[in-house]
Motif scaffolding. Structure first.
Motif, PDB file in Angstrom:
ATOM      1  N   ASP A  65       0.823  -1.213   0.000  1.00 53.28           N
ATOM      2  CA  ASP A  65       0.000   0.000   0.000  1.00 53.28           C
ATOM      3  C   ASP A  65       0.858   1.265   0.000  1.00 53.28           C
ATOM      4  O   ASP A  65       0.360   2.358   0.232  1.00 53.28           O
ATOM      5  CB  ASP A  65      -0.952   0.013   1.205  1.00 53.28           C
ATOM      6  N   ASN A  66       2.149   1.111  -0.268  1.00 61.41           N
ATOM      7  CA  ASN A  66       3.055   2.268  -0.277  1.00 61.41           C
ATOM      8  C   ASN A  66       3.502   2.542  -1.716  1.00 61.41           C
ATOM      9  O   ASN A  66       4.351   1.830  -2.244  1.00 61.41           O
ATOM     10  CB  ASN A  66       4.250   1.973   0.635  1.00 61.41           C
ATOM     11  N   PRO A  67       2.934   3.564  -2.371  1.00 55.11           N
ATOM     12  CA  PRO A  67       3.146   3.750  -3.812  1.00 55.11           C
ATOM     13  C   PRO A  67       4.566   4.146  -4.197  1.00 55.11           C
ATOM     14  O   PRO A  67       5.349   4.596  -3.372  1.00 55.11           O
ATOM     15  CB  PRO A  67       2.172   4.883  -4.153  1.00 55.11           C
ATOM     16  N   LEU A  68       4.854   3.983  -5.515  1.00 58.01           N
ATOM     17  CA  LEU A  68       6.196   4.237  -6.043  1.00 58.01           C
ATOM     18  C   LEU A  68       6.230   5.567  -6.802  1.00 58.01           C
ATOM     19  O   LEU A  68       5.204   6.016  -7.301  1.00 58.01           O
ATOM     20  CB  LEU A  68       6.569   3.108  -7.016  1.00 58.01           C
ATOM     21  N   ILE A  69       7.422   6.143  -6.895  1.00 57.00           N
ATOM     22  CA  ILE A  69       7.613   7.351  -7.707  1.00 57.00           C
ATOM     23  C   ILE A  69       8.053   6.908  -9.104  1.00 57.00           C
ATOM     24  O   ILE A  69       8.914   6.035  -9.224  1.00 57.00           O
ATOM     25  CB  ILE A  69       8.703   8.245  -7.077  1.00 57.00           C
ATOM     26  N   ILE A  70       7.464   7.493 -10.162  1.00 56.95           N
ATOM     27  CA  ILE A  70       7.994   7.186 -11.494  1.00 56.95           C
ATOM     28  C   ILE A  70       8.945   8.296 -11.951  1.00 56.95           C
ATOM     29  O   ILE A  70       8.703   9.474 -11.725  1.00 56.95           O
ATOM     30  CB  ILE A  70       6.910   6.878 -12.558  1.00 56.95           C
ATOM     31  N   HIS A  71      10.057   7.851 -12.552  1.00 61.67           N
ATOM     32  CA  HIS A  71      11.132   8.767 -12.934  1.00 61.67           C
ATOM     33  C   HIS A  71      11.129   8.969 -14.445  1.00 61.67           C
ATOM     34  O   HIS A  71      11.088   8.000 -15.195  1.00 61.67           O
ATOM     35  CB  HIS A  71      12.478   8.223 -12.453  1.00 61.67           C
ATOM     36  N   PRO A 111      -0.097   1.629 -14.196  1.00 62.92           N
ATOM     37  CA  PRO A 111      -0.811   0.561 -13.473  1.00 62.92           C
ATOM     38  C   PRO A 111      -1.033   0.895 -11.990  1.00 62.92           C
ATOM     39  O   PRO A 111      -0.228   1.596 -11.379  1.00 62.92           O
ATOM     40  CB  PRO A 111       0.105  -0.660 -13.610  1.00 62.92           C
ATOM     41  N   PHE A 112      -2.112   0.355 -11.448  1.00 61.29           N
ATOM     42  CA  PHE A 112      -2.430   0.594 -10.037  1.00 61.29           C
ATOM     43  C   PHE A 112      -1.419  -0.073  -9.089  1.00 61.29           C
ATOM     44  O   PHE A 112      -1.339   0.291  -7.927  1.00 61.29           O
ATOM     45  CB  PHE A 112      -3.851   0.121  -9.720  1.00 61.29           C
ATOM     46  N   THR A 113      -0.665  -1.053  -9.589  1.00 52.00           N
ATOM     47  CA  THR A 113       0.379  -1.637  -8.719  1.00 52.00           C
ATOM     48  C   THR A 113       1.435  -0.577  -8.392  1.00 52.00           C
ATOM     49  O   THR A 113       1.994  -0.567  -7.306  1.00 52.00           O
ATOM     50  CB  THR A 113       1.083  -2.834  -9.395  1.00 52.00           C
ATOM     51  N   VAL A 114       1.693   0.318  -9.351  1.00 58.71           N
ATOM     52  CA  VAL A 114       2.695   1.376  -9.135  1.00 58.71           C
ATOM     53  C   VAL A 114       2.180   2.401  -8.118  1.00 58.71           C
ATOM     54  O   VAL A 114       2.913   2.873  -7.255  1.00 58.71           O
ATOM     55  CB  VAL A 114       3.057   2.070 -10.481  1.00 58.71           C
ATOM     56  N   THR A 115       0.888   2.732  -8.212  1.00 56.97           N
ATOM     57  CA  THR A 115       0.343   3.789  -7.343  1.00 56.97           C
ATOM     58  C   THR A 115      -0.317   3.212  -6.088  1.00 56.97           C
ATOM     59  O   THR A 115      -0.976   3.937  -5.346  1.00 56.97           O
ATOM     60  CB  THR A 115      -0.697   4.640  -8.105  1.00 56.97           C
ATOM     61  N   ALA A 116      -0.149   1.917  -5.878  1.00 58.83           N
ATOM     62  CA  ALA A 116      -0.742   1.236  -4.716  1.00 58.83           C
ATOM     63  C   ALA A 116      -2.258   1.493  -4.644  1.00 58.83           C
ATOM     64  O   ALA A 116      -2.804   1.757  -3.585  1.00 58.83           O
ATOM     65  CB  ALA A 116      -0.050   1.667  -3.417  1.00 58.83           C
ATOM     66  N   GLY A 117      -2.868   1.473  -5.828  1.00 61.61           N
ATOM     67  CA  GLY A 117      -4.328   1.592  -5.879  1.00 61.61           C
ATOM     68  C   GLY A 117      -4.840   3.025  -5.886  1.00 61.61           C
ATOM     69  O   GLY A 117      -6.040   3.249  -6.007  1.00 61.61           O
ATOM     70  N   LEU A 118      -3.930   4.009  -5.769  1.00 59.93           N
ATOM     71  CA  LEU A 118      -4.384   5.412  -5.733  1.00 59.93           C
ATOM     72  C   LEU A 118      -4.665   5.934  -7.158  1.00 59.93           C
ATOM     73  O   LEU A 118      -4.117   5.424  -8.132  1.00 59.93           O
ATOM     74  CB  LEU A 118      -3.322   6.303  -5.074  1.00 59.93           C
ATOM     75  N   ALA A 122       3.033   9.801  -8.510  1.00 61.31           N
ATOM     76  CA  ALA A 122       4.161  10.677  -8.140  1.00 61.31           C
ATOM     77  C   ALA A 122       5.193  10.646  -9.265  1.00 61.31           C
ATOM     78  O   ALA A 122       5.582   9.569  -9.725  1.00 61.31           O
ATOM     79  CB  ALA A 122       4.777  10.181  -6.835  1.00 61.31           C
ATOM     80  N   VAL A 123       5.636  11.843  -9.707  1.00 61.52           N
ATOM     81  CA  VAL A 123       6.547  11.940 -10.853  1.00 61.52           C
ATOM     82  C   VAL A 123       7.783  12.751 -10.475  1.00 61.52           C
ATOM     83  O   VAL A 123       7.670  13.784  -9.822  1.00 61.52           O
ATOM     84  CB  VAL A 123       5.834  12.658 -12.030  1.00 61.52           C
ATOM     85  N   ARG A 124       8.954  12.266 -10.910  1.00 59.65           N
ATOM     86  CA  ARG A 124      10.193  13.030 -10.657  1.00 59.65           C
ATOM     87  C   ARG A 124      11.130  12.925 -11.847  1.00 59.65           C
ATOM     88  O   ARG A 124      11.219  11.868 -12.477  1.00 59.65           O
ATOM     89  CB  ARG A 124      10.885  12.497  -9.397  1.00 59.65           C
ATOM     90  N   ALA A 143       9.863   3.230 -12.506  1.00 60.41           N
ATOM     91  CA  ALA A 143       9.336   3.281 -11.135  1.00 60.41           C
ATOM     92  C   ALA A 143      10.480   2.938 -10.204  1.00 60.41           C
ATOM     93  O   ALA A 143      11.166   1.942 -10.412  1.00 60.41           O
ATOM     94  CB  ALA A 143       8.203   2.274 -10.966  1.00 60.41           C
ATOM     95  N   ALA A 144      10.718   3.763  -9.195  1.00 62.56           N
ATOM     96  CA  ALA A 144      11.869   3.494  -8.329  1.00 62.56           C
ATOM     97  C   ALA A 144      11.704   4.092  -6.937  1.00 62.56           C
ATOM     98  O   ALA A 144      11.719   5.309  -6.783  1.00 62.56           O
ATOM     99  CB  ALA A 144      13.147   4.040  -8.961  1.00 62.56           C
ATOM    100  N   PRO A 145      11.549   3.242  -5.940  1.00 63.00           N
ATOM    101  CA  PRO A 145      11.673   3.722  -4.559  1.00 63.00           C
ATOM    102  C   PRO A 145      13.144   3.679  -4.158  1.00 63.00           C
ATOM    103  O   PRO A 145      13.990   3.267  -4.956  1.00 63.00           O
ATOM    104  CB  PRO A 145      10.877   2.680  -3.773  1.00 63.00           C
ATOM    105  N   SER A 146      13.448   4.098  -2.944  1.00 59.77           N
ATOM    106  CA  SER A 146      14.824   4.009  -2.470  1.00 59.77           C
ATOM    107  C   SER A 146      15.249   2.533  -2.401  1.00 59.77           C
ATOM    108  O   SER A 146      14.435   1.664  -2.100  1.00 59.77           O
ATOM    109  CB  SER A 146      14.930   4.665  -1.098  1.00 59.77           C
ATOM    110  N   ALA A 147      16.540   2.276  -2.674  1.00 55.60           N
ATOM    111  CA  ALA A 147      17.010   0.905  -2.873  1.00 55.60           C
ATOM    112  C   ALA A 147      17.455   0.219  -1.572  1.00 55.60           C
ATOM    113  O   ALA A 147      18.419  -0.541  -1.562  1.00 55.60           O
ATOM    114  CB  ALA A 147      18.144   0.899  -3.898  1.00 55.60           C
ATOM    115  N   ASN A 148      16.752   0.475  -0.492  1.00 54.58           N
ATOM    116  CA  ASN A 148      17.030  -0.176   0.795  1.00 54.58           C
ATOM    117  C   ASN A 148      15.953  -1.227   1.068  1.00 54.58           C
ATOM    118  O   ASN A 148      14.873  -1.183   0.475  1.00 54.58           O
ATOM    119  CB  ASN A 148      16.980   0.866   1.921  1.00 54.58           C
TER     120      ASN A 148
END
Ligand code: AMP
Ligand code: MG
Length: 346
Positions: A65-71, A111-118, A122-124, A143-148
Motif C-alpha cells: 500500500d506504499n506507492p512508487l515514484i515514477i522517474h 498501473p495501479f500496482t505502481v500507485t498502490a491503488g491510488l 508521483a513523478v520526478r 518506477a523506483a523507490p529508495s534501494a534499501n
C-alpha cells in the motif's frame, strides 16, 4: 538471482554506454536495476509494467500500500502519465531536473500496482546524469523507490545497496556517493495550492517562491494518531531506523554536552556530533555530521552515519534535534522518524 555489480565513473565514456544499454535492456525485459540519483539510490523497474513493479515490492519487502515514484528524463514527459497543470510547469521550470517529486491525477497507462491503488501518481525528473541517461535509454518511465530493504535507512552509497539488495536485483550501478543524501521533496497539487508531504532539498521557502499557498502535511512534523491515514502512505511507516535506539537531544549546546558526558559514564554511546564538539566528547564513539551550521553536510551524511552507528553496537545513539528551517525541516522529518519520536529535553 545473481546480481551484476558495475561501476560508472564518467557517463560519457564508451564503456558507460554499453552498461547503460544493458541496464535499459534489463528494465525493458521486466527486471530490476539499482541506479544512483542525486538524492539516494533508486531500485528501478518498468513503471508501465504491472509485474515488474510487483517485483520492486518483493525485493524491498515493501508493503504493497506504499506507492512508487515514477522517474522521467524530461519534465514534459509527465504529460503522458498524468494530468498536469500550470503549477506543475511552474515547479518544473524552477526545480527540474532535480530533487522534487510532484503528485498529480494519473492517466490509465500507469498501473495501479505502481500507485498502490491510488488515482494519483508521483513523478520526478532526476538531475543525476546516470539516472537521466538510463531513463532516456530505456525510453520508458522508471518506477523506483529508495534501494534499501523496507525500514532501513535509504542508501547513499552502492556498498550499502549491496548489503541490502545482493541476490534480490539483476544489476546495481555504482555511481559514487549521492550528492544530497536525503530523498526528494514531495508535493501534491490541489488546484492552485500545494501540500508538502515530504520535505527535502527543495525547501518550503523555495516552494513558496513559486506558489503562494503551500501547506505542510501534519505527518511531516508529528506522529500519526492511531488509525490516522496520511496523505502520503509512506509516512505511516517507521523508517530510516537504525537497530540501536536513537535519541534526539533538545536543548542548549552546553546542556547537551553535560548530559552526554554523564551518559557516557554508564553506557556505550554513539553520538552524531557537530565537528566543533569532537574534542569535548572524545570518550564516546563519535560520528561527526559536519560543522554545526552546515545543514547540507548533515543531509549528505545522515543516512551513512545511521548505518555506521549500528555497526558500532552501542547501547544508544544520540543526536541533536535539528531546527526546522530551510533544509533543517527535511533533517527534522527524517530524524524524528528514525528515532521513533524519542526526543529528550535537556
Ligand atoms: P521512496 O521512493 O521509497 O522514497 O518513497 C516514495 C514516497 O512517495 C512514499 O512515502 C510514498 O508514500 C510517496 N508517494 C508515492 N506516490 C504517492 C501518491 N500517489 N500519493 C501520495 N504519496 C505518494
Ligand atoms: Mg524509501
Amino acid at each position: 538471482m545473481t546480481t551484476q555489480f558495475v561501476k560508472i565513473n564518467d557517463v560519457a565514456a564508451k564503456e558507460s554506454k554499453a552498461i547503460l544499454e544493458e541496464a535499459a535492456k534489463i528494465i525493458k525485459n521486466g527486471g530490476l536495476v539499482v541506479f544512483p540519483t542525486e538524492t539516494v539510490y533508486g531500485l528501478g523497474a518498468n513503471g508501465l509494467d504491472e509485474n515488474a513493479s510487483k517485483k520492486i515490492y518483493e525485493a524491498k519487502g515493501r508493503p504493497s500500500d506504499n506507492p512508487l515514484i515514477i522517474h522521467i528524463s524530461t519534465p514534459d514527459d509527465a504529460e503522458k502519465y498524468c494530468y498536469t497543470s500550470d503549477i506543475y510547469y511552474a515547479l518544473a521550470k524552477a526545480f527540474m531536473p532535480g530533487p522534487l517529486t510532484v503528485i498529480m491525477p494519473k492517466k490509465d497507462i500507469v498501473p495501479f500496482t505502481v500507485t498502490a491503488g491510488l488515482d494519483t501518481v508521483a513523478v520526478r525528473c532526476p538531475a543525476n546524469e546516470i539516472a537521466n541517461a538510463l531513463i532516456e535509454e530505456a525510453n520508458i518511465p522508471i518506477a523506483a523507490p529508495s534501494a534499501n530493504l523496507s525500514g532501513k535507512p535509504s542508501p547513499t552509497r552502492a556498498d550499502y545497496v549491496l548489503e541490502d539488495m545482493e541476490g534480490r536485483v539483476d544489476m546495481i550501478i555504482d555511481g559514487g556517493e549521492c550528492e544530497i543524501g536525503l530523498e526528494s521533496t514531495i508535493v501534491m497539487i490541489y488546484g492552485d495550492s500545494l501540500t508538502l508531504l515530504r520535505p527535502g532539498a527543495v525547501t518550503y521557502d523555495a516552494l513558496c517562491m513559486v506558489c503562494e499557498d503551500v501547506k505542510i502535511a501534519p505527518s511531516v512534523l508529528e506522529m500519526l494518531k492511531e488509525n490516522e491515514k496520511p496523505l502520503s502512505p509512506g509516512m505511516k511507516y517507521k523508517h530510516y531506523a537504525p537497530e540501536s535506539p536513537l535519541v534526539l537531544l533538545d536543548g542548549d549546546e552546553e546542556n547537551v554536552i553535560e548530559y552526554l558526558r554523564n551518559e557516557m559514564k554508564e553506557k556505550k554511546c554513539a553520538i552524531l556530533c557537530y565537528n566543533e564538539e569532537i574534542d569535548v566528547l572524545s570518550d564516546a564513539v563519535l560520528l561527526p555530521i559536519g560543522e554545526k551550521e552546515d545543514l547540507a553536510a548533515h543531509a549528505h551524511s545522515l543516512f551513512t552515519l545511521l548505518r555506521d552507528a549500528d555497526k558500532k553496537e552501542c547501547d544508544v545513539i544520540y543526536a541533536h534535534l535539528p531546527q526546522k528551517n530551510g533544509l533543517g525541516l527535511a533533517l527534522y522529518n527524517r530524524m524524528i522518524r528514525a528515532a521513533a519520536h524519542t526526543i529528550k529535553k535537556v
